[in-house]
Motif scaffolding. Structure first.
Motif, PDB file in Angstrom:
ATOM      1  N   LYS A 101      11.442  -2.109 -10.914  1.00  0.00           N
ATOM      2  CA  LYS A 101      11.572  -1.626  -9.740  1.00  0.00           C
ATOM      3  C   LYS A 101      12.998  -0.707 -10.251  1.00  0.00           C
ATOM      4  O   LYS A 101      14.030  -1.422 -10.892  1.00  0.00           O
ATOM      5  CB  LYS A 101      11.817  -2.196  -8.579  1.00  0.00           C
ATOM      6  CG  LYS A 101      10.414  -2.954  -8.412  1.00  0.00           C
ATOM      7  CD  LYS A 101       9.143  -2.009  -8.562  1.00  0.00           C
ATOM      8  CE  LYS A 101       7.895  -2.996  -7.981  1.00  0.00           C
ATOM      9  NZ  LYS A 101       6.555  -1.915  -8.435  1.00  0.00           N
ATOM     10  N   SER A 113      12.036   1.482  -3.648  1.00  0.00           N
ATOM     11  CA  SER A 113      10.541   1.815  -3.368  1.00  0.00           C
ATOM     12  C   SER A 113      10.067   0.454  -2.734  1.00  0.00           C
ATOM     13  O   SER A 113       9.368   0.548  -1.754  1.00  0.00           O
ATOM     14  CB  SER A 113       9.760   1.807  -4.686  1.00  0.00           C
ATOM     15  OG  SER A 113       9.932   0.748  -5.642  1.00  0.00           O
ATOM     16  N   GLU A 114      10.616  -0.802  -2.721  1.00  0.00           N
ATOM     17  CA  GLU A 114      10.198  -1.985  -2.107  1.00  0.00           C
ATOM     18  C   GLU A 114      11.152  -2.863  -1.482  1.00  0.00           C
ATOM     19  O   GLU A 114      12.413  -2.901  -2.213  1.00  0.00           O
ATOM     20  CB  GLU A 114       9.445  -2.836  -3.194  1.00  0.00           C
ATOM     21  CG  GLU A 114       8.001  -2.157  -3.746  1.00  0.00           C
ATOM     22  CD  GLU A 114       7.295  -3.058  -4.652  1.00  0.00           C
ATOM     23  OE1 GLU A 114       7.530  -4.300  -4.607  1.00  0.00           O
ATOM     24  OE2 GLU A 114       6.251  -2.579  -5.426  1.00  0.00           O
ATOM     25  N   PRO A 134       8.273   5.934  -2.048  1.00  0.00           N
ATOM     26  CA  PRO A 134       7.977   5.482  -3.477  1.00  0.00           C
ATOM     27  C   PRO A 134       8.825   6.295  -4.533  1.00  0.00           C
ATOM     28  O   PRO A 134       9.464   7.156  -4.267  1.00  0.00           O
ATOM     29  CB  PRO A 134       6.471   6.057  -3.397  1.00  0.00           C
ATOM     30  CG  PRO A 134       6.226   5.940  -2.156  1.00  0.00           C
ATOM     31  CD  PRO A 134       7.505   6.468  -1.164  1.00  0.00           C
ATOM     32  N   THR A 135       8.905   5.709  -5.841  1.00  0.00           N
ATOM     33  CA  THR A 135       9.832   6.281  -6.743  1.00  0.00           C
ATOM     34  C   THR A 135       9.437   7.775  -7.166  1.00  0.00           C
ATOM     35  O   THR A 135      10.151   8.595  -7.188  1.00  0.00           O
ATOM     36  CB  THR A 135       9.742   5.598  -8.254  1.00  0.00           C
ATOM     37  OG1 THR A 135      10.210   4.037  -7.753  1.00  0.00           O
ATOM     38  CG2 THR A 135      10.481   6.140  -9.045  1.00  0.00           C
ATOM     39  N   ASN A 138      10.786  10.015  -4.526  1.00  0.00           N
ATOM     40  CA  ASN A 138      12.214   9.821  -4.740  1.00  0.00           C
ATOM     41  C   ASN A 138      12.555  11.219  -5.727  1.00  0.00           C
ATOM     42  O   ASN A 138      13.530  11.882  -5.640  1.00  0.00           O
ATOM     43  CB  ASN A 138      12.828   8.463  -5.174  1.00  0.00           C
ATOM     44  CG  ASN A 138      14.377   8.560  -4.892  1.00  0.00           C
ATOM     45  OD1 ASN A 138      14.658   7.307  -4.691  1.00  0.00           O
ATOM     46  ND2 ASN A 138      14.826   9.416  -5.265  1.00  0.00           N
TER      47      ASN A 138
END
Length: 267
Positions: A101, A113-114, A134-135, A138
């Protein structure tokens, strides 16, 4: 000892706990701050540092953020350099297959993201909160806003990070600086940045690096401690940091910086 500026790393150095300075440190900084400029130097984002400036009573002083990629005086950006989005996209493609991540940092913005256990600890330790997205979203958002990253944080299992750090160094090593914070974290910084260079961007005409005493504990503090007039490692510092320092004080949990100030900085 006669110096004009005191520069200190935060985590593992000036902070006696994970997110705060002790009353002893506040007292010693209060004693010297009228004669000595006190500059916080960290890998943290600005708002993860400003509450500590307030605690220490040095809100009017500059600070070096993101390992030197962003230097602030109040709301004024004295210096700023970022990782280009094209490089970020390359790193994302490398990490995607390894379930690593990414935390994205720009100025006062932190995106990830998390909401993992690590993220919860970061929120607690730095008193900041990320934007969760979410990446891929982004990256799209930053592309539209033409943003780069002052810092990336890669988070994953040790085996995956062992692989990715070698891959990034091989393919992008000439364009980035990587710090292995621990087994599960890698910090990625723009090329040609360091805490020492960040400090140099703050020097006035009548100030030199020899006018600075600095405190640190980790690999990203080595250049700073070597480059200033006097470098002090806390007792809990890595052996490599102790080896290049002019003096070793007590551990951060024993208020090592405050102890040194009290003993040697008679203002």
């Amino acid at each position: 000892m006669k110096y004009k500026i005191l520069c200190s790393d935060l985590d593992g150095t000036l902070l006696s706990s994970k997110n705060d300075v002790s009353d002893s440190t506040i007292s010693e900084i209060s004693r010297i701050k009228r004669k000595l400029k006190v500059v916080l130097v960290s890998a943290r984002m600005p708002k993860a540092m400003t509450y500590l400036q307030e605690r220490l009573g040095i809100v009017n002083e500059p600070m070096v953020c993101y390992n030197g990629a962003l230097v602030m005086e109040g709301t004024n950006r004295v210096f700023s350099t970022t990782i280009d989005l094209c490089l970020i996209e390359e790193i994302y493609l490398m990490t995607k297959e390894l379930d690593i991540k990414i935390g994205f940092y720009h100025g006062e913005e932190w995106n990830t993201s998390e909401n993992t256990d690590f993220i919860q600890k970061e929120i607690q330790y730095t008193r900041t909160s990320p934007i969760f997205m979410p990446t891929s979203d982004n990256l799209k958002d930053w592309k539209e806003r033409r943003l780069g990253a002052h810092k990336l944080m890669l988070m994953g299992k040790k085996k995956a990070l062992d692989l990715i750090i070698g891959q990034i160094k091989k393919e992008l090593g000439s364009k980035l600086i990587l710090y292995r914070s621990n087994d599960i974290l890698i910090e990625v910084a723009p090329q040609h940045t360091s805490k020492l260079l960040g400090i140099q961007n703050l020097l006035k005409d009548d100030e030199t690096l020899d006018d600075i005493i600095a405190f640190g504990d980790n690999f990203n503090d080595i250049e700073m401690l070597q480059g200033v007039g006097y470098g002090v490692a806390v007792g809990n510092a890595r052996d490599e940091v102790k080896a290049i320092s002019d003096y070793i004080t007590l551990n951060n949990t024993e208020d090592g910086v405050a102890h040194f100030i009290r003993k040697y900085l008679s203002i």
